[in-house]
Design a protein around this motif. Structure first.
Motif, PDB file in Angstrom:
ATOM      1  N   ASP A 132       0.826  -1.211   0.000  1.00 21.96           N
ATOM      2  CA  ASP A 132       0.000   0.000   0.000  1.00 21.96           C
ATOM      3  C   ASP A 132       0.862   1.264   0.000  1.00 21.96           C
ATOM      4  N   VAL A 133       1.870   1.277   0.853  1.00 21.57           N
ATOM      5  CA  VAL A 133       2.726   2.461   0.913  1.00 21.57           C
ATOM      6  C   VAL A 133       3.470   2.650  -0.399  1.00 21.57           C
ATOM      7  N   ILE A 134       4.041   1.559  -0.910  1.00 20.87           N
ATOM      8  CA  ILE A 134       4.787   1.661  -2.174  1.00 20.87           C
ATOM      9  C   ILE A 134       3.872   2.169  -3.293  1.00 20.87           C
ATOM     10  N   SER A 135       2.667   1.639  -3.371  1.00 20.74           N
ATOM     11  CA  SER A 135       1.744   2.075  -4.425  1.00 20.74           C
ATOM     12  C   SER A 135       1.413   3.550  -4.281  1.00 20.74           C
ATOM     13  N   GLY A 136       1.188   3.962  -3.050  1.00 24.10           N
ATOM     14  CA  GLY A 136       0.864   5.367  -2.808  1.00 24.10           C
ATOM     15  C   GLY A 136       1.987   6.282  -3.249  1.00 24.10           C
ATOM     16  N   ILE A 137       3.209   5.921  -2.914  1.00 23.07           N
ATOM     17  CA  ILE A 137       4.343   6.757  -3.301  1.00 23.07           C
ATOM     18  C   ILE A 137       4.483   6.762  -4.824  1.00 23.07           C
ATOM     19  N   LYS A 138       4.304   5.590  -5.408  1.00 24.33           N
ATOM     20  CA  LYS A 138       4.419   5.488  -6.870  1.00 24.33           C
ATOM     21  C   LYS A 138       3.406   6.389  -7.573  1.00 24.33           C
ATOM     22  N   LYS A 139       2.201   6.333  -7.098  1.00 23.57           N
ATOM     23  CA  LYS A 139       1.134   7.105  -7.736  1.00 23.57           C
ATOM     24  C   LYS A 139       1.461   8.598  -7.705  1.00 23.57           C
ATOM     25  N   LEU A 140       1.808   9.052  -6.520  1.00 25.30           N
ATOM     26  CA  LEU A 140       2.117  10.473  -6.386  1.00 25.30           C
ATOM     27  C   LEU A 140       3.393  10.829  -7.145  1.00 25.30           C
ATOM     28  N   GLY A 141       4.366   9.930  -7.081  1.00 21.96           N
ATOM     29  CA  GLY A 141       5.633  10.171  -7.779  1.00 21.96           C
ATOM     30  C   GLY A 141       5.448  10.291  -9.277  1.00 21.96           C
ATOM     31  N   ASN A 142       4.646   9.421  -9.839  1.00 19.59           N
ATOM     32  CA  ASN A 142       4.398   9.487 -11.281  1.00 19.59           C
ATOM     33  C   ASN A 142       3.687  10.776 -11.658  1.00 19.59           C
ATOM     34  N   GLN A 143       2.767  11.155 -10.805  1.00 16.01           N
ATOM     35  CA  GLN A 143       2.055  12.400 -11.054  1.00 16.01           C
ATOM     36  C   GLN A 143       3.014  13.590 -11.016  1.00 16.01           C
ATOM     37  N   ALA A 144       3.865  13.614 -10.008  1.00 19.95           N
ATOM     38  CA  ALA A 144       4.853  14.686  -9.894  1.00 19.95           C
ATOM     39  C   ALA A 144       5.765  14.691 -11.110  1.00 19.95           C
ATOM     40  N   ASP A 145       6.154  13.511 -11.547  1.00 20.44           N
ATOM     41  CA  ASP A 145       7.046  13.387 -12.700  1.00 20.44           C
ATOM     42  C   ASP A 145       6.441  14.068 -13.928  1.00 20.44           C
ATOM     43  N   LYS A 146       5.185  13.778 -14.182  1.00 23.47           N
ATOM     44  CA  LYS A 146       4.517  14.376 -15.349  1.00 23.47           C
ATOM     45  C   LYS A 146       4.380  15.885 -15.191  1.00 23.47           C
ATOM     46  N   THR A 147       3.992  16.278 -13.996  1.00 21.00           N
ATOM     47  CA  THR A 147       3.796  17.705 -13.752  1.00 21.00           C
ATOM     48  C   THR A 147       5.107  18.470 -13.957  1.00 21.00           C
ATOM     49  N   LEU A 148       6.200  17.895 -13.451  1.00 16.23           N
ATOM     50  CA  LEU A 148       7.496  18.559 -13.594  1.00 16.23           C
ATOM     51  C   LEU A 148       7.909  18.638 -15.055  1.00 16.23           C
ATOM     52  N   ASP A 149       7.617  17.596 -15.814  1.00 15.25           N
ATOM     53  CA  ASP A 149       7.913  17.633 -17.245  1.00 15.25           C
ATOM     54  C   ASP A 149       7.263  18.836 -17.902  1.00 15.25           C
ATOM     55  N   THR A 150       6.009  19.058 -17.540  1.00 11.65           N
ATOM     56  CA  THR A 150       5.289  20.177 -18.138  1.00 11.65           C
ATOM     57  C   THR A 150       5.883  21.506 -17.680  1.00 11.65           C
ATOM     58  N   MET A 151       6.221  21.550 -16.417  1.00  8.82           N
ATOM     59  CA  MET A 151       6.826  22.768 -15.875  1.00  8.82           C
ATOM     60  C   MET A 151       8.139  23.097 -16.582  1.00  8.82           C
ATOM     61  N   ILE A 152       8.929  22.058 -16.840  1.00  7.73           N
ATOM     62  CA  ILE A 152      10.230  22.283 -17.467  1.00  7.73           C
ATOM     63  C   ILE A 152      10.071  22.940 -18.834  1.00  7.73           C
ATOM     64  N   LYS A 153       8.944  22.631 -19.475  1.00  2.22           N
ATOM     65  CA  LYS A 153       8.727  23.218 -20.803  1.00  2.22           C
ATOM     66  C   LYS A 153       8.061  24.592 -20.734  1.00  2.22           C
ATOM     67  N   ALA A 154       7.474  24.908 -19.569  1.00  2.00           N
ATOM     68  CA  ALA A 154       6.663  26.125 -19.478  1.00  2.00           C
ATOM     69  C   ALA A 154       7.490  27.407 -19.467  1.00  2.00           C
TER      70      ALA A 154
END
Lengths: 168, 168
Positions: A132-154
């Motif tokens: 459960d903990v690993i999944s939770g971190i993964k979910k949020l981590g993946n979301q952060a990863d995508k968000t940061l990608d967009t930020m890097i281009k902004a």
DNA sequence: TTTTATTTTCAAAATATATTGAAAATTCAA
DNA sequence: TTGAATTTTCAATATATTTTGAAAATAAAA
């Protein structure tokens, strides 16, 4: 406050600030010095200004170049190498985000993928709690990863103007 | 991969990860251990699991409590103190953001306010370069400060669902 | 070439940070 | 109260990180 005093203060706090971010104090100070210097500086200039050894300056300059925060410039007719920092803070922030994402977030997400597939009975509360903990971190981590990608281009203008509104 | 091995790996990498964020390795490891433990643990449990001394556990537990990441729990009939970590990762992230904002970003912004008022002729390129950089950092810093405030109040569902769209 | 200026390397020293463990303090039960 | 269990403190020690500086390497000028 006088300029000389203000410069000292800025360099010193930027250095302390850096240590909270896994960046070594001297590296952050050299970065601060180059940020506020209108013209490129040599290794000797930096040595003198910050009162540190040649080897120290050289190593930290290399590291700053690796991070993409400063660059070498060659002045025509000059034998020595000069260094200059990117002054646009938004670009600096994006560069740091880009590097840290690559160095820290991505390897962590890769590891979590492996750890999530731990063998064992899901009814075992130890297994369940772990997954459960690993999944939770993964979910949020993946979301952060995508968000940061967009930020890097902004663009900064975009960021400053729109992000706040979106949050409201 | 076996649970025991996966646990080891997670604790060890969470510790290494922490060091990149100004958090001491052991503190991050204790946090990791409590995150994946279904039930609260005592100081002795932690000592044994991570193979570290009583004093070390005690100091780092206090620090984790200061950060608001773990809490003491008293089990009825038990003399010893138990400790448990917040398992909701979004809450954990918000708590860390909140603390670091208070400890690092806010003092930095306060300092920049002072530094921006440096005396001197704006036509002096040294003054201009200094003020320009300080202003730039201030502007972005204030923006980040507001954005983080909003994030701290936000729900994860909101974050995961909407932030990405906004960036596109 | 050879000489001189400049940069780079890296072992040793200095400094900073983390850890131990035993003594002191505290807490609870008898 | 007293005494045992538990927690906390902190000086000493161990470990990790940073810095130095002189020697080696490299690059440019003579």
């Amino acid at each position: 406050m006088k300029l000389s005093e203000a410069r000292q203060q800025f360099i010193s706090s930027w250095g302390a600030f850096g240590t909270h971010w896994g960046i070594n104090r001297t590296m952050a100070q050299i970065h601060a010095l180059l940020l506020i210097s209108p013209d490129p500086l040599t290794q000797d200039d930096i040595m003198e200004d910050l009162n540190i050894s040649r080897g120290n300056v050289n190593m930290n300059i290399r590291e700053l170049i690796n991070w993409g925060l400063i660059e070498r410039v060659l002045l025509p007719g000059e034998r020595k190498e000069y260094f200059t920092a990117e002054k646009d803070i938004w670009k600096v922030v994006k560069q740091i985000v880009k590097e840290r994402k690559k160095r820290e977030l991505e390897p962590m997400l890769k590891l979590l993928d492996q750890l999530e597939n731990v063998e064992g009975d899901k009814r075992d509360k130890n297994v369940k709690s772990f997954v459960d903990v690993i999944s939770g971190i993964k979910k949020l981590g993946n979301q952060a990863d995508k968000t940061l990608d967009t930020m890097i281009k902004a663009e900064e203008t975009w960021f400053v103007g729109n992000l706040l509104k979106m949050f409201k």
